[in-house]
Scaffold this motif. Structure first.
Motif, PDB file in Angstrom:
ATOM      1  N   GLY A 136      -0.880   4.170  -7.668  1.00  0.00           N
ATOM      2  CA  GLY A 136      -0.789   2.724  -7.803  1.00  0.00           C
ATOM      3  C   GLY A 136       0.409   2.335  -8.639  1.00  0.00           C
ATOM      4  N   GLY A 137       0.686   1.047  -8.717  1.00  0.00           N
ATOM      5  CA  GLY A 137       1.791   0.588  -9.549  1.00  0.00           C
ATOM      6  C   GLY A 137       2.090  -0.872  -9.277  1.00  0.00           C
ATOM      7  N   THR A 138       2.907  -1.464 -10.127  1.00  0.00           N
ATOM      8  CA  THR A 138       3.288  -2.854  -9.920  1.00  0.00           C
ATOM      9  C   THR A 138       4.261  -2.930  -8.754  1.00  0.00           C
ATOM     10  OG1 THR A 138       4.912  -2.448 -11.619  1.00  0.00           O
ATOM     11  CG2 THR A 138       2.968  -3.679 -12.260  1.00  0.00           C
ATOM     12  N   ILE A 139       3.972  -3.826  -7.826  1.00  0.00           N
ATOM     13  CA  ILE A 139       4.825  -4.004  -6.665  1.00  0.00           C
ATOM     14  C   ILE A 139       5.963  -4.946  -7.044  1.00  0.00           C
ATOM     15  CG2 ILE A 139       4.911  -4.745  -4.278  1.00  0.00           C
ATOM     16  CD1 ILE A 139       3.213  -2.353  -4.637  1.00  0.00           C
ATOM     17  N   GLY A 140       7.209  -4.542  -6.772  1.00  0.00           N
ATOM     18  CA  GLY A 140       8.360  -5.358  -7.115  1.00  0.00           C
ATOM     19  C   GLY A 140       8.670  -6.371  -6.042  1.00  0.00           C
ATOM     20  N   THR A 141       9.840  -6.971  -6.160  1.00  0.00           N
ATOM     21  CA  THR A 141      10.227  -8.030  -5.227  1.00  0.00           C
ATOM     22  C   THR A 141      11.195  -7.549  -4.158  1.00  0.00           C
ATOM     23  OG1 THR A 141      11.930  -8.635  -6.787  1.00  0.00           O
ATOM     24  CG2 THR A 141       9.895  -9.897  -6.863  1.00  0.00           C
ATOM     25  N   ALA A 142      11.772  -6.354  -4.333  1.00  0.00           N
ATOM     26  CA  ALA A 142      12.794  -5.890  -3.405  1.00  0.00           C
ATOM     27  C   ALA A 142      12.148  -5.210  -2.213  1.00  0.00           C
ATOM     28  CB  ALA A 142      13.764  -4.952  -4.112  1.00  0.00           C
ATOM     29  N   MET A 151       4.294   5.759  10.025  1.00  0.00           N
ATOM     30  CA  MET A 151       4.695   5.560   8.623  1.00  0.00           C
ATOM     31  C   MET A 151       4.307   6.782   7.815  1.00  0.00           C
ATOM     32  SD  MET A 151       6.187   3.220   6.907  1.00  0.00           S
ATOM     33  CE  MET A 151       6.505   2.815   5.201  1.00  0.00           C
ATOM     34  N   ILE A 152       5.268   7.336   7.135  1.00  0.00           N
ATOM     35  CA  ILE A 152       5.028   8.558   6.362  1.00  0.00           C
ATOM     36  C   ILE A 152       4.435   8.183   5.013  1.00  0.00           C
ATOM     37  CG2 ILE A 152       6.165  10.539   5.339  1.00  0.00           C
ATOM     38  CD1 ILE A 152       8.330   9.924   7.583  1.00  0.00           C
ATOM     39  N   PRO A 153       3.347   8.819   4.602  1.00  0.00           N
ATOM     40  CA  PRO A 153       2.758   8.451   3.307  1.00  0.00           C
ATOM     41  C   PRO A 153       3.616   8.920   2.144  1.00  0.00           C
ATOM     42  CG  PRO A 153       1.618  10.294   4.260  1.00  0.00           C
ATOM     43  CD  PRO A 153       2.552   9.818   5.315  1.00  0.00           C
ATOM     44  N   LEU A 154       3.436   8.234   1.040  1.00  0.00           N
ATOM     45  CA  LEU A 154       4.198   8.565  -0.167  1.00  0.00           C
ATOM     46  C   LEU A 154       3.879   9.972  -0.639  1.00  0.00           C
ATOM     47  CD1 LEU A 154       5.904   7.766  -2.571  1.00  0.00           C
ATOM     48  CD2 LEU A 154       3.985   6.527  -3.480  1.00  0.00           C
ATOM     49  N   ALA A 155       2.637  10.416  -0.381  1.00  0.00           N
ATOM     50  CA  ALA A 155       2.216  11.739  -0.860  1.00  0.00           C
ATOM     51  C   ALA A 155       3.065  12.841  -0.249  1.00  0.00           C
ATOM     52  CB  ALA A 155       0.741  11.950  -0.521  1.00  0.00           C
ATOM     53  N   ALA A 156       3.555  12.638   0.995  1.00  0.00           N
ATOM     54  CA  ALA A 156       4.369  13.677   1.622  1.00  0.00           C
ATOM     55  C   ALA A 156       5.668  13.878   0.844  1.00  0.00           C
ATOM     56  CB  ALA A 156       4.662  13.279   3.062  1.00  0.00           C
ATOM     57  N   TYR A 157       6.323  12.766   0.481  1.00  0.00           N
ATOM     58  CA  TYR A 157       7.565  12.885  -0.292  1.00  0.00           C
ATOM     59  C   TYR A 157       7.300  13.520  -1.653  1.00  0.00           C
ATOM     60  CZ  TYR A 157       9.983   9.983   3.084  1.00  0.00           C
ATOM     61  OH  TYR A 157      10.543   9.511   4.222  1.00  0.00           O
ATOM     62  N   VAL A 158       6.196  13.110  -2.272  1.00  0.00           N
ATOM     63  CA  VAL A 158       5.885  13.647  -3.596  1.00  0.00           C
ATOM     64  C   VAL A 158       5.611  15.142  -3.513  1.00  0.00           C
ATOM     65  CG1 VAL A 158       4.327  13.468  -5.545  1.00  0.00           C
ATOM     66  CG2 VAL A 158       5.076  11.434  -4.391  1.00  0.00           C
ATOM     67  N   ALA A 159       4.969  15.567  -2.406  1.00  0.00           N
ATOM     68  CA  ALA A 159       4.692  16.998  -2.251  1.00  0.00           C
ATOM     69  C   ALA A 159       5.989  17.782  -2.080  1.00  0.00           C
ATOM     70  CB  ALA A 159       3.766  17.217  -1.062  1.00  0.00           C
ATOM     71  N   VAL A 160       6.912  17.260  -1.247  1.00  0.00           N
ATOM     72  CA  VAL A 160       8.206  17.939  -1.076  1.00  0.00           C
ATOM     73  C   VAL A 160       8.921  18.045  -2.412  1.00  0.00           C
ATOM     74  CG1 VAL A 160      10.480  17.730  -0.042  1.00  0.00           C
ATOM     75  CG2 VAL A 160       8.482  17.271   1.304  1.00  0.00           C
ATOM     76  N   ALA A 198      11.554   7.744  -3.533  1.00  0.00           N
ATOM     77  CA  ALA A 198      10.349   7.487  -2.743  1.00  0.00           C
ATOM     78  C   ALA A 198       9.496   6.409  -3.399  1.00  0.00           C
ATOM     79  CB  ALA A 198       9.547   8.780  -2.583  1.00  0.00           C
ATOM     80  N   PHE A 199       9.309   6.509  -4.715  1.00  0.00           N
ATOM     81  CA  PHE A 199       8.516   5.467  -5.385  1.00  0.00           C
ATOM     82  C   PHE A 199       9.224   4.132  -5.339  1.00  0.00           C
ATOM     83  CE2 PHE A 199       5.972   8.867  -7.140  1.00  0.00           C
ATOM     84  CZ  PHE A 199       4.721   8.279  -7.129  1.00  0.00           C
ATOM     85  N   SER A 200      10.559   4.129  -5.433  1.00  0.00           N
ATOM     86  CA  SER A 200      11.317   2.892  -5.344  1.00  0.00           C
ATOM     87  C   SER A 200      11.106   2.223  -3.986  1.00  0.00           C
ATOM     88  CB  SER A 200      12.793   3.207  -5.568  1.00  0.00           C
ATOM     89  OG  SER A 200      13.591   2.224  -5.023  1.00  0.00           O
ATOM     90  N   HIS A 201      11.029   3.038  -2.925  1.00  0.00           N
ATOM     91  CA  HIS A 201      10.835   2.478  -1.585  1.00  0.00           C
ATOM     92  C   HIS A 201       9.426   1.935  -1.417  1.00  0.00           C
ATOM     93  CE1 HIS A 201      11.271   1.914   2.664  1.00  0.00           C
ATOM     94  NE2 HIS A 201      10.315   2.776   2.935  1.00  0.00           N
ATOM     95  N   TYR A 202       8.436   2.702  -1.882  1.00  0.00           N
ATOM     96  CA  TYR A 202       7.059   2.294  -1.606  1.00  0.00           C
ATOM     97  C   TYR A 202       6.551   1.229  -2.568  1.00  0.00           C
ATOM     98  CZ  TYR A 202       6.526   5.782   1.922  1.00  0.00           C
ATOM     99  OH  TYR A 202       6.668   6.490   3.080  1.00  0.00           O
ATOM    100  N   LEU A 203       7.180   1.084  -3.733  1.00  0.00           N
ATOM    101  CA  LEU A 203       6.763   0.033  -4.664  1.00  0.00           C
ATOM    102  C   LEU A 203       7.703  -1.162  -4.632  1.00  0.00           C
ATOM    103  CD1 LEU A 203       5.623   2.079  -7.765  1.00  0.00           C
ATOM    104  CD2 LEU A 203       4.247   1.125  -5.963  1.00  0.00           C
TER     105      LEU A 203
END
Lengths: 179, 100
Positions: free
Chosen positions: A112-118, B1-10, B48-53
């Protein structure tokens, strides 16, 4: 299609990483590292980070890896009989156990985490490189300047360290004519 | 859609590969290469986290990590050259002048 690309990039990355660690000849290790970096740039493209993928190819594969290859060729190392430590099997088993533990922990965690705007739509509207530039020169401007000075210091330090030591005239007066 | 867990595992697998490389290789240059593998694994995780969050902060951190990796390579290789000039050795178990 996305899954096929992901599996290709991930598999080649992991195999190239293992080869980098395990190959005997150091130049072969550097080439395996090059494969790893290029496929990692592919993973970055899949994650909508085109600018970062280009930076990865230019800086990592183009500059850092060439530096490694230059040093390897300067030293002219022979391939050694024993390229691993004597007790490497203990480390290997412990690390593989740690890896299994890490993977189990990761698969159980919720991400989980805070969802940003980008969101991807916003980034694609402005263009990926444009979005990176806007963020870098507004929110991260101070960090950017600090990294610039940091790189300058590192390069000066590397030059000073690797400089050939000058022979002083008081120690060897006979060699003062030759540089 | 590829889950975030796959990238984290790699990323986790690559990080452990780099860590094993740091621990078991004798050649100092390949130890530095393994450190580069670990930095790259961290980069994959951040992007990966930047993309999914939906945030740009991860990509920014990855860019700064690349800059730090460049500085580390430059200084590390300069240190290797200095040691090699003095001792003609690049194996980490032969470089033990700081050990007592």
């Amino acid at each position: 299609m996305m899954w096929f690309l992901f599996i290709y990039f991930a598999t080649v990355s992991v195999v190239a990483g293992v080869l980098t660690v395990s190959l005997r000849n150091a130049v072969h290790c550097a080439l395996a590292l090059l494969t790893l970096l290029l496929h990692m740039a592919g993973l970055f493209v899949m994650l909508n980070a085109e600018f970062l993928a280009m930076v990865q190819i230019i800086v990592y594969a183009g500059a850092i890896l060439i530096l490694y290859l230059f040093v390897l060729m300067l030293m002219n190392l022979k391939t050694e009989e024993q390229h691993l430590h004597k007790k490497h099997s203990y480390v290997l088993f412990a690390s593989l156990g740690l890896l299994g533990e890490l993977l189990i922990l990761l698969m159980l965690s919720p991400y989980g985490g805070t969802i940003g705007t980008a969101t991807p739509d916003v980034i694609l509207n402005t263009g990926p490189s444009h979005a990176v530039g806007i963020t870098m020169f507004s929110d991260y401007l101070l960090l950017f300047e600090i990294v610039g000075i940091f790189l300058l210091g590192a390069v000066i330090g590397a030059i000073v360290l690797a400089k050939t030591p000058v022979q002083t005239e008081t120690q060897q007066p006979a060699d003062s004519s030759t540089p | 859609m590829i889950p975030l867990a796959a990238y984290v595992a790699v990323s986790a697998v690559l990080f452990m590969t780099g860590l094993i490389g740091v621990l078991i290789r004798r050649n100092f240059i390949i130890v530095l290469m393994s450190v580069e593998i670990m930095l790259n694994a961290a980069n994959i995780n951040l992007v990966a986290f930047s993309h999914y969050l939906n945030s740009m902060a991860g990509q920014m951190s990855a860019l700064f990590i690349i800059a730090v990796a460049a500085a580390e390579a430059a200084v590390g290789l300069a240190i290797i050259i200095v040691i090699f000039r003095g001792k003609m050795a690049t194996n980490v178990d032969q470089i033990n002048i700081l050990k007592w």
